[in-house]
Design a protein around this motif. Structure first.
Motif, short mmCIF file in Angstrom:
data_model
loop_
_atom_site.label_atom_id
_atom_site.label_comp_id
_atom_site.label_asym_id
_atom_site.label_seq_id
_atom_site.Cartn_x
_atom_site.Cartn_y
_atom_site.Cartn_z
N ASN A 1 3.20 0.87 -10.46
CA ASN A 1 2.20 -0.18 -10.51
C ASN A 1 1.24 -0.25 -9.33
N GLU A 2 1.67 0.17 -8.16
CA GLU A 2 0.85 -0.05 -6.98
C GLU A 2 0.38 1.22 -6.28
N MET A 3 1.13 2.29 -6.41
CA MET A 3 0.79 3.52 -5.72
C MET A 3 -0.53 4.07 -6.25
N THR A 4 -1.35 4.55 -5.36
CA THR A 4 -2.58 5.22 -5.77
C THR A 4 -2.54 6.66 -5.28
N LEU A 5 -3.00 7.56 -6.12
CA LEU A 5 -3.02 8.98 -5.77
C LEU A 5 -4.40 9.34 -5.25
N PRO A 6 -4.46 10.23 -4.27
CA PRO A 6 -5.76 10.66 -3.77
C PRO A 6 -6.58 11.27 -4.92
N SER B 1 0.84 -1.20 0.00
CA SER B 1 0.00 0.00 0.00
C SER B 1 0.87 1.25 0.00
N ASN B 2 0.22 2.42 -0.07
CA ASN B 2 0.97 3.68 -0.02
C ASN B 2 1.87 3.76 1.20
N THR B 3 1.42 3.20 2.31
CA THR B 3 2.21 3.27 3.53
C THR B 3 3.28 2.19 3.58
N ASP B 4 3.22 1.21 2.68
CA ASP B 4 4.19 0.13 2.66
C ASP B 4 5.22 0.29 1.55
N LYS B 5 5.42 1.50 1.07
CA LYS B 5 6.35 1.68 -0.03
C LYS B 5 7.77 1.33 0.41
#
Length: 111
Positions: free
Chosen positions: A22-27, A2-6
């Protein structure tokens, strides 16, 4: 992830790049997150401010740019290079750099 697990930005750039692509999502309602062409333009502007892309030569002085060569290729050869890059999970530029290095090594007077 997740964003916090980068991944740790100070140790694993490949994992961080993979996460961002591939995994990061932007607000959704972000006023600062850039997407698409805006993201590309912002990235190019940032590179211009910090003296361009880093040199491909690990021994180059800071701010030194790698030379750029252009070459026209027959369509079939271009398609073969694309296929090799896709098969190896590499960029076309990386495949071409390796091919040119192999050719130069094989044909150099100092080889």
């Amino acid at each position: 992830m997740s964003n916090t697990d980068k991944p740790d930005a100070g140790t694993d750039y490949d994992a961080l790049s993979d996460w961002a692509e591939n995994e990061m999502t932007l607000p959704a309602a972000s006023k600062t997150a850039k997407r698409g062409r805006d993201a590309g333009a912002a990235g190019r502007a940032l590179l211009d401010r910090v003296a361009g892309r880093p040199s491909l030569d690990p021994d180059a002085e800071p701010g030194t740019e790698s030379p750029v060569r252009q070459v026209r290729l027959p369509v079939r050869l271009d398609a073969r290079i694309d296929a090799i890059a896709a098969q190896q999970g590499r960029s076309r530029s990386a495949v071409l750099r390796d091919a040119v290095a192999e050719y130069a090594d094989a044909h150099s007077m100092n080889a």
